[in-house]
Scaffold this active site. Structure first.
Site: not given
Ligand SMILES: O=P(O)(O)OC[C@@H](O)[C@@H](O)c1c[nH]c2ccccc12
Length: 253
Positions: A52, A41, A167
Protein backbone atom coordinates in the site's frame (compact mmCIF):
# COMPACT_ATOMS: atom_id res chain seq x y z
CA UNK A 1 -25.55 -11.41 -2.96
CA UNK A 2 -23.44 -11.44 -6.06
CA UNK A 3 -20.44 -9.92 -7.74
CA UNK A 4 -21.84 -8.33 -10.86
CA UNK A 5 -21.11 -5.10 -12.67
CA UNK A 6 -24.39 -3.54 -13.75
CA UNK A 7 -23.12 -0.58 -15.76
CA UNK A 8 -19.88 -0.67 -17.78
CA UNK A 9 -17.49 0.00 -16.20
CA UNK A 10 -18.60 -1.21 -12.80
CA UNK A 11 -17.16 0.38 -9.67
CA UNK A 12 -15.30 -1.52 -6.95
CA UNK A 13 -14.82 0.63 -3.85
CA UNK A 14 -12.01 -0.27 -1.45
CA UNK A 15 -12.34 0.87 2.18
CA UNK A 16 -10.09 0.23 5.16
CA UNK A 17 -12.47 -1.15 7.79
CA UNK A 18 -12.25 0.74 11.08
CA UNK A 19 -10.96 4.01 9.57
CA UNK A 20 -11.94 6.32 11.17
CA UNK A 21 -14.05 3.76 13.07
CA UNK A 22 -16.25 0.73 12.30
CA UNK A 23 -19.54 2.64 12.55
CA UNK A 24 -18.22 5.19 10.04
CA UNK A 25 -17.02 2.43 7.69
CA UNK A 26 -20.51 0.93 7.80
CA UNK A 27 -22.12 4.24 6.81
CA UNK A 28 -19.48 4.92 4.14
CA UNK A 29 -19.89 1.46 2.58
CA UNK A 30 -23.68 1.85 2.47
CA UNK A 31 -23.32 5.29 0.86
CA UNK A 32 -20.90 3.88 -1.71
CA UNK A 33 -23.31 1.04 -2.57
CA UNK A 34 -26.33 3.35 -2.70
CA UNK A 35 -24.48 5.71 -5.05
CA UNK A 36 -23.35 3.12 -7.55
CA UNK A 37 -20.53 0.95 -6.21
CA UNK A 38 -21.16 -2.62 -7.42
CA UNK A 39 -18.64 -4.22 -5.07
CA UNK A 40 -17.19 -3.20 -1.72
CA UNK A 41 -13.63 -4.38 -1.08
CA UNK A 42 -13.69 -4.40 2.72
CA UNK A 43 -10.09 -4.08 3.82
CA UNK A 44 -8.78 -5.75 6.97
CA UNK A 45 -6.29 -3.27 8.45
CA UNK A 46 -2.82 -4.73 8.88
CA UNK A 47 0.29 -3.45 10.64
CA UNK A 48 2.58 -4.05 7.67
CA UNK A 49 0.67 -3.15 4.49
CA UNK A 50 3.69 -3.31 2.20
CA UNK A 51 1.67 -3.23 -1.01
CA UNK A 52 0.00 0.00 0.00
CA UNK A 53 0.90 3.58 -0.63
CA UNK A 54 1.00 6.23 2.08
CA UNK A 55 -2.75 6.97 2.08
CA UNK A 56 -3.85 3.42 2.80
CA UNK A 57 -0.86 2.84 5.09
CA UNK A 58 -2.07 5.74 7.26
CA UNK A 59 -5.64 4.42 7.19
CA UNK A 60 -4.43 0.98 8.26
CA UNK A 61 -2.39 2.53 11.07
CA UNK A 62 -5.44 4.45 12.32
CA UNK A 63 -7.70 1.40 12.15
CA UNK A 64 -5.15 -0.86 13.87
CA UNK A 65 -4.54 1.81 16.52
CA UNK A 66 -8.28 1.78 17.23
CA UNK A 67 -8.02 -1.95 17.83
CA UNK A 68 -9.82 -3.10 14.64
CA UNK A 69 -9.41 -6.87 14.34
CA UNK A 70 -10.35 -9.42 11.68
CA UNK A 71 -13.32 -10.54 13.78
CA UNK A 72 -14.62 -6.95 13.80
CA UNK A 73 -14.36 -6.76 10.00
CA UNK A 74 -16.26 -10.05 9.70
CA UNK A 75 -18.98 -8.65 11.98
CA UNK A 76 -19.13 -5.49 9.84
CA UNK A 77 -19.42 -7.61 6.69
CA UNK A 78 -22.38 -9.39 8.25
CA UNK A 79 -24.06 -6.04 8.98
CA UNK A 80 -23.46 -4.82 5.43
CA UNK A 81 -24.87 -8.06 3.99
CA UNK A 82 -27.99 -7.71 6.17
CA UNK A 83 -28.42 -4.09 5.11
CA UNK A 84 -27.71 -4.62 1.37
CA UNK A 85 -28.51 -8.24 0.42
CA UNK A 86 -27.57 -7.80 -3.24
CA UNK A 87 -24.35 -5.77 -2.92
CA UNK A 88 -21.06 -7.33 -3.98
CA UNK A 89 -18.89 -7.87 -0.91
CA UNK A 90 -15.24 -8.96 -1.07
CA UNK A 91 -13.15 -9.33 2.08
CA UNK A 92 -9.72 -7.93 1.40
CA UNK A 93 -6.76 -8.86 3.59
CA UNK A 94 -3.08 -9.56 3.78
CA UNK A 95 -2.38 -13.22 4.52
CA UNK A 96 -1.10 -12.72 8.04
CA UNK A 97 -4.37 -11.95 9.90
CA UNK A 98 -6.11 -14.79 8.03
CA UNK A 99 -3.39 -17.35 8.79
CA UNK A 100 -3.48 -16.29 12.45
CA UNK A 101 -7.23 -17.03 12.57
CA UNK A 102 -6.79 -20.24 10.54
CA UNK A 103 -7.72 -20.53 6.87
CA UNK A 104 -10.61 -22.94 7.46
CA UNK A 105 -12.08 -20.85 10.29
CA UNK A 106 -11.67 -17.64 8.31
CA UNK A 107 -13.44 -18.96 5.20
CA UNK A 108 -16.26 -20.43 7.30
CA UNK A 109 -16.75 -17.10 9.09
CA UNK A 110 -16.47 -15.13 5.84
CA UNK A 111 -19.20 -17.27 4.26
CA UNK A 112 -21.30 -17.01 7.41
CA UNK A 113 -20.93 -13.22 7.27
CA UNK A 114 -22.31 -13.24 3.75
CA UNK A 115 -19.17 -12.29 1.82
CA UNK A 116 -19.24 -13.14 -1.89
CA UNK A 117 -15.49 -13.43 -2.20
CA UNK A 118 -12.06 -12.88 -0.75
CA UNK A 119 -8.92 -11.23 -2.08
CA UNK A 120 -5.73 -11.99 -0.18
CA UNK A 121 -3.18 -9.44 -1.34
CA UNK A 122 -0.12 -11.59 -0.89
CA UNK A 123 -1.61 -14.99 -1.74
CA UNK A 124 0.13 -16.29 -4.84
CA UNK A 125 -1.66 -18.77 -7.04
CA UNK A 126 1.25 -21.25 -6.88
CA UNK A 127 0.71 -21.65 -3.13
CA UNK A 128 -3.06 -21.35 -3.02
CA UNK A 129 -3.97 -25.06 -2.65
CA UNK A 130 -5.25 -25.07 0.93
CA UNK A 131 -6.80 -21.61 0.50
CA UNK A 132 -8.69 -22.66 -2.63
CA UNK A 133 -9.96 -25.82 -0.95
CA UNK A 134 -11.30 -23.81 1.99
CA UNK A 135 -12.83 -21.22 -0.36
CA UNK A 136 -14.57 -23.86 -2.48
CA UNK A 137 -15.85 -25.64 0.64
CA UNK A 138 -17.49 -22.37 1.67
CA UNK A 139 -18.65 -21.28 -1.79
CA UNK A 140 -16.55 -18.11 -1.72
CA UNK A 141 -15.11 -16.50 -4.86
CA UNK A 142 -11.29 -16.33 -4.81
CA UNK A 143 -10.21 -13.06 -6.40
CA UNK A 144 -6.55 -12.81 -7.43
CA UNK A 145 -4.35 -9.90 -8.43
CA UNK A 146 -2.75 -10.01 -11.89
CA UNK A 147 0.15 -7.69 -12.57
CA UNK A 148 1.66 -6.37 -15.83
CA UNK A 149 4.81 -8.29 -14.92
CA UNK A 150 2.90 -11.60 -14.66
CA UNK A 151 3.92 -13.93 -17.52
CA UNK A 152 1.14 -15.60 -19.55
CA UNK A 153 1.56 -18.90 -17.70
CA UNK A 154 0.80 -17.11 -14.45
CA UNK A 155 -2.17 -15.26 -15.92
CA UNK A 156 -3.50 -18.61 -17.11
CA UNK A 157 -3.05 -20.14 -13.65
CA UNK A 158 -4.79 -17.14 -12.04
CA UNK A 159 -7.63 -17.31 -14.56
CA UNK A 160 -8.17 -21.02 -13.89
CA UNK A 161 -8.75 -20.56 -10.16
CA UNK A 162 -10.39 -17.13 -10.04
CA UNK A 163 -14.09 -16.56 -9.50
CA UNK A 164 -16.15 -13.37 -9.41
CA UNK A 165 -13.66 -11.18 -11.25
CA UNK A 166 -9.96 -10.91 -11.91
CA UNK A 167 -8.18 -7.86 -10.48
CA UNK A 168 -5.68 -6.44 -12.93
CA UNK A 169 -3.35 -3.97 -11.29
CA UNK A 170 -2.57 -1.26 -13.79
CA UNK A 171 1.06 -0.87 -12.83
CA UNK A 172 3.60 -2.53 -10.63
CA UNK A 173 4.25 -0.77 -7.37
CA UNK A 174 2.03 0.33 -4.53
CA UNK A 175 -1.52 1.63 -4.33
CA UNK A 176 -2.11 5.33 -4.71
CA UNK A 177 -3.70 7.92 -6.94
CA UNK A 178 -1.85 8.97 -10.07
CA UNK A 179 -2.30 11.65 -12.69
CA UNK A 180 -3.26 9.08 -15.30
CA UNK A 181 -3.96 5.36 -15.32
CA UNK A 182 -0.81 3.51 -16.31
CA UNK A 183 -0.62 2.41 -19.92
CA UNK A 184 0.25 -1.20 -18.98
CA UNK A 185 -3.39 -1.86 -18.12
CA UNK A 186 -4.94 -2.34 -21.60
CA UNK A 187 -2.22 -4.82 -22.60
CA UNK A 188 -2.57 -6.77 -19.35
CA UNK A 189 -6.36 -6.95 -19.74
CA UNK A 190 -5.99 -8.10 -23.36
CA UNK A 191 -3.62 -10.86 -22.22
CA UNK A 192 -5.99 -11.91 -19.44
CA UNK A 193 -8.93 -12.09 -21.86
CA UNK A 194 -7.12 -14.96 -23.60
CA UNK A 195 -7.57 -17.06 -20.45
CA UNK A 196 -10.80 -15.99 -18.80
CA UNK A 197 -14.35 -14.95 -19.51
CA UNK A 198 -14.66 -13.43 -16.03
CA UNK A 199 -15.10 -9.67 -15.66
CA UNK A 200 -11.77 -7.88 -15.26
CA UNK A 201 -11.43 -4.99 -12.82
CA UNK A 202 -8.54 -2.54 -13.13
CA UNK A 203 -7.14 -0.74 -10.11
CA UNK A 204 -4.31 1.49 -8.94
CA UNK A 205 -4.36 5.21 -9.34
CA UNK A 206 -8.00 5.62 -10.37
CA UNK A 207 -9.49 8.83 -8.97
CA UNK A 208 -11.40 10.81 -11.64
CA UNK A 209 -14.36 10.31 -14.00
CA UNK A 210 -11.84 10.42 -16.87
CA UNK A 211 -9.85 7.56 -15.34
CA UNK A 212 -13.02 5.49 -14.96
CA UNK A 213 -14.13 6.28 -18.52
CA UNK A 214 -10.67 5.33 -19.81
CA UNK A 215 -10.78 2.02 -17.93
CA UNK A 216 -14.28 1.40 -19.29
CA UNK A 217 -12.79 1.36 -22.78
CA UNK A 218 -11.06 -1.96 -22.19
CA UNK A 219 -12.04 -3.36 -18.78
CA UNK A 220 -15.27 -4.27 -16.99
CA UNK A 221 -14.78 -2.39 -13.73
CA UNK A 222 -12.62 0.22 -12.06
CA UNK A 223 -11.30 -0.23 -8.52
CA UNK A 224 -10.98 2.93 -6.45
CA UNK A 225 -9.18 2.85 -3.12
CA UNK A 226 -6.76 5.60 -2.19
CA UNK A 227 -8.93 8.38 -3.60
CA UNK A 228 -11.78 7.27 -1.31
CA UNK A 229 -9.52 6.69 1.69
CA UNK A 230 -7.96 10.15 1.22
CA UNK A 231 -11.44 11.69 1.06
CA UNK A 232 -12.39 9.90 4.29
CA UNK A 233 -9.16 11.08 5.93
CA UNK A 234 -9.91 14.65 4.88
CA UNK A 235 -13.60 14.79 5.84
CA UNK A 236 -13.46 12.76 9.05
CA UNK A 237 -16.22 10.52 10.45
CA UNK A 238 -19.15 12.92 10.13
CA UNK A 239 -18.91 14.02 6.50
CA UNK A 240 -17.26 10.92 5.03
CA UNK A 241 -20.35 8.93 3.98
CA UNK A 242 -21.88 11.88 2.12
CA UNK A 243 -18.53 12.80 0.54
CA UNK A 244 -17.86 9.24 -0.64
CA UNK A 245 -21.42 8.90 -1.97
CA UNK A 246 -21.02 12.11 -3.96
CA UNK A 247 -17.56 11.02 -5.23
CA UNK A 248 -18.86 7.64 -6.44
CA UNK A 249 -21.79 9.32 -8.20
CA UNK A 250 -19.38 11.73 -9.93
CA UNK A 251 -16.83 9.15 -11.10
CA UNK A 252 -19.62 6.82 -12.20
CA UNK A 253 -20.86 9.48 -14.54
O1 LIG B 1 -5.54 2.83 -3.96
P1 LIG B 1 -5.75 2.75 -5.46
O2 LIG B 1 -4.55 3.31 -6.22
O3 LIG B 1 -7.06 3.34 -5.89
O4 LIG B 1 -5.82 1.17 -5.81
C1 LIG B 1 -6.87 0.33 -5.28
C2 LIG B 1 -6.28 -0.34 -4.06
O5 LIG B 1 -6.16 0.64 -3.05
C3 LIG B 1 -7.05 -1.50 -3.43
O6 LIG B 1 -7.58 -2.37 -4.39
C4 LIG B 1 -6.03 -2.11 -2.55
C5 LIG B 1 -5.84 -1.78 -1.23
N1 LIG B 1 -4.75 -2.42 -0.74
C6 LIG B 1 -4.17 -3.15 -1.76
C7 LIG B 1 -3.00 -3.91 -1.79
C8 LIG B 1 -2.64 -4.53 -2.99
C9 LIG B 1 -3.45 -4.36 -4.15
C10 LIG B 1 -4.64 -3.59 -4.14
C11 LIG B 1 -4.96 -2.98 -2.94
Amino acid sequence: MAIEFKKKPGIVAYLTAGDPDLAATREIALAAIDNGADVIELGVPFSDPLADGPVIQRASERAVARGTRLVDVLALAKELRAARPSAGLVLFSYLNPVVRMGMRTFTERAAEAGADGVLLTDMIVEEAGEYLEAMHANKLAPVFLAAPTSPDARLKAIAEVSQGFVYAISRVGITGTQQKVASDAPELVARLRKFTKLPIAVGFGISTPEHVRAVGEFADAAVIGSALVALIEKTGADGAAAAVGKFIREVRG
